[in-house]
Motif scaffolding. Structure first.
Motif, short mmCIF file in Angstrom:
data_model
loop_
_atom_site.label_atom_id
_atom_site.label_comp_id
_atom_site.label_asym_id
_atom_site.label_seq_id
_atom_site.Cartn_x
_atom_site.Cartn_y
_atom_site.Cartn_z
N ASP A 61 6.95 -2.31 -28.87
CA ASP A 61 5.70 -2.22 -28.11
C ASP A 61 5.87 -2.38 -26.60
O ASP A 61 5.33 -1.58 -25.84
CB ASP A 61 4.67 -3.24 -28.62
CG ASP A 61 4.07 -2.85 -29.96
OD1 ASP A 61 4.32 -1.73 -30.43
OD2 ASP A 61 3.35 -3.69 -30.53
N PRO A 62 6.59 -3.40 -26.12
CA PRO A 62 6.71 -3.55 -24.66
C PRO A 62 7.34 -2.32 -23.99
O PRO A 62 6.94 -1.93 -22.90
CB PRO A 62 7.59 -4.78 -24.48
CG PRO A 62 7.53 -5.51 -25.77
CD PRO A 62 7.26 -4.48 -26.83
N TYR A 63 8.32 -1.71 -24.67
CA TYR A 63 8.97 -0.53 -24.10
C TYR A 63 8.02 0.66 -24.10
O TYR A 63 7.95 1.40 -23.11
CB TYR A 63 10.24 -0.20 -24.90
CG TYR A 63 11.23 -1.33 -24.92
CD1 TYR A 63 12.01 -1.61 -23.80
CD2 TYR A 63 11.39 -2.13 -26.05
CE1 TYR A 63 12.92 -2.66 -23.80
CE2 TYR A 63 12.30 -3.17 -26.06
CZ TYR A 63 13.07 -3.43 -24.93
OH TYR A 63 13.96 -4.47 -24.94
N ALA A 64 7.31 0.86 -25.19
CA ALA A 64 6.37 1.98 -25.29
C ALA A 64 5.25 1.84 -24.25
O ALA A 64 4.87 2.81 -23.60
CB ALA A 64 5.77 2.05 -26.69
N ILE A 65 4.75 0.63 -24.07
CA ILE A 65 3.68 0.40 -23.10
C ILE A 65 4.18 0.62 -21.68
O ILE A 65 3.51 1.25 -20.87
CB ILE A 65 3.08 -1.02 -23.28
CG1 ILE A 65 2.30 -1.09 -24.60
CG2 ILE A 65 2.18 -1.38 -22.11
CD1 ILE A 65 1.88 -2.49 -25.00
N ALA A 66 5.38 0.12 -21.37
CA ALA A 66 5.93 0.28 -20.02
C ALA A 66 6.07 1.75 -19.66
O ALA A 66 5.71 2.17 -18.55
CB ALA A 66 7.28 -0.43 -19.91
N VAL A 67 6.57 2.56 -20.59
CA VAL A 67 6.73 3.99 -20.33
C VAL A 67 5.36 4.66 -20.24
O VAL A 67 5.11 5.46 -19.33
CB VAL A 67 7.62 4.65 -21.41
CG1 VAL A 67 7.61 6.16 -21.28
CG2 VAL A 67 9.04 4.11 -21.32
N ALA A 68 4.45 4.33 -21.15
CA ALA A 68 3.12 4.96 -21.16
C ALA A 68 2.33 4.64 -19.90
O ALA A 68 1.55 5.47 -19.43
CB ALA A 68 2.35 4.51 -22.39
N ARG A 94 12.50 -7.81 -18.21
CA ARG A 94 12.68 -6.70 -17.27
C ARG A 94 12.80 -5.42 -18.06
O ARG A 94 13.66 -5.30 -18.92
CB ARG A 94 13.96 -6.88 -16.45
CG ARG A 94 13.91 -7.95 -15.44
CD ARG A 94 15.13 -7.94 -14.54
NE ARG A 94 16.37 -7.57 -15.23
CZ ARG A 94 17.54 -7.52 -14.64
NH1 ARG A 94 17.65 -7.81 -13.37
NH2 ARG A 94 18.62 -7.20 -15.32
N ILE A 95 11.94 -4.48 -17.76
CA ILE A 95 12.00 -3.18 -18.41
C ILE A 95 12.10 -2.12 -17.31
O ILE A 95 11.23 -2.04 -16.44
CB ILE A 95 10.77 -2.92 -19.30
CG1 ILE A 95 10.72 -3.96 -20.42
CG2 ILE A 95 10.79 -1.51 -19.87
CD1 ILE A 95 9.52 -3.86 -21.32
N PHE A 96 13.17 -1.35 -17.35
CA PHE A 96 13.42 -0.32 -16.36
C PHE A 96 12.88 1.02 -16.87
O PHE A 96 13.20 1.44 -17.97
CB PHE A 96 14.92 -0.20 -16.08
CG PHE A 96 15.50 -1.42 -15.44
CD1 PHE A 96 15.48 -1.59 -14.07
CD2 PHE A 96 16.07 -2.42 -16.22
CE1 PHE A 96 16.01 -2.73 -13.48
CE2 PHE A 96 16.61 -3.55 -15.64
CZ PHE A 96 16.58 -3.71 -14.26
N PRO A 108 2.93 -4.64 -14.17
CA PRO A 108 3.33 -6.04 -14.38
C PRO A 108 4.66 -6.31 -13.68
O PRO A 108 5.46 -5.39 -13.45
CB PRO A 108 3.49 -6.15 -15.90
CG PRO A 108 2.89 -4.93 -16.47
CD PRO A 108 2.82 -3.90 -15.41
N SER A 109 4.91 -7.56 -13.36
CA SER A 109 6.11 -7.91 -12.60
C SER A 109 7.40 -7.54 -13.32
O SER A 109 8.43 -7.32 -12.69
CB SER A 109 6.11 -9.39 -12.26
OG SER A 109 6.13 -10.16 -13.45
#
Length: 177
Positions: A61-68, A94-96, A108-109
């Motif tokens: 979920d965190p990765y999908a949301i960050a990209v979306a 940290r998600i790049f 988000p930070s």
């Protein structure tokens, strides 16, 4: 059928996320997403991005949301690909994400925006647009220790994310041989 029914299938296939762009293409006016959020059917994640309130949580979920959050041309980048695929320990805070255009969105930070590399190869892992593993390992040189990258490379080969040729090229390029 209701507007909720129209967006439900799209959202379920996309980690329960629906963007105003996707909704519009399905024939749902963006204002209807705001109405559904007001009624408690959707949760507003960020500007133009919603999630169904009834969803099954996933470790992706965190990765999908960050990209979306960054739109259709965005993809998971470097160390985050390695972390999502559980090839080596990474910092989950940290998600790049790479995006080809400048963005002024409030993020988000923990979400770090990067410019795509000229040699980036984009694929999908778990339904999330991402750099392929070989390219991600090369990109992660700036943020990860060499020993951890070597371990990630070996694990990627063992799990089938890298071919023998890609593995050997990485060994040579990274100076591990």
């Amino acid at each position: 059928m209701s507007y909720y029914d129209d967006i439900y299938e799209i959202a379920v296939d996309n980690y329960y996320l629906i963007s105003t762009e996707d909704a519009y293409e399905a024939g749902v006016p963006p204002i209807e997403l705001a109405k559904l959020a007001h009624r408690g059917k959707l949760e507003n994640i960020s500007r133009g991005l919603y999630r169904l309130t009834k969803y099954v949580p996933s470790s992706y979920d965190p990765y999908a949301i960050a990209v979306a959050r960054l739109g259709r041309k965005a993809y998971l980048y470097g160390e985050s690909v390695i972390g999502m695929l559980d090839l080596a320990p990474t910092d989950p805070n940290r998600i790049f994400v790479a995006v080809p255009t400048r963005t002024r969105r409030k993020l988000p930070s923990g979400v770090r925006v990067r410019k795509p590399g000229k040699e980036d190869v984009v694929t999908f892992y778990e339904g999330i647009p991402s750099q392929n593993v070989a390219t991600a390992i090369r990109a992660a040189r700036q943020t990860m220790m060499s020993e951890r990258l070597l371990a990630a490379t070996k694990e990627a080969k063992a799990q089938g994310y890298l071919t023998k040729r890609e593995y050997e090229e990485l060994e040579k390029d990274m100076g591990w041989r």
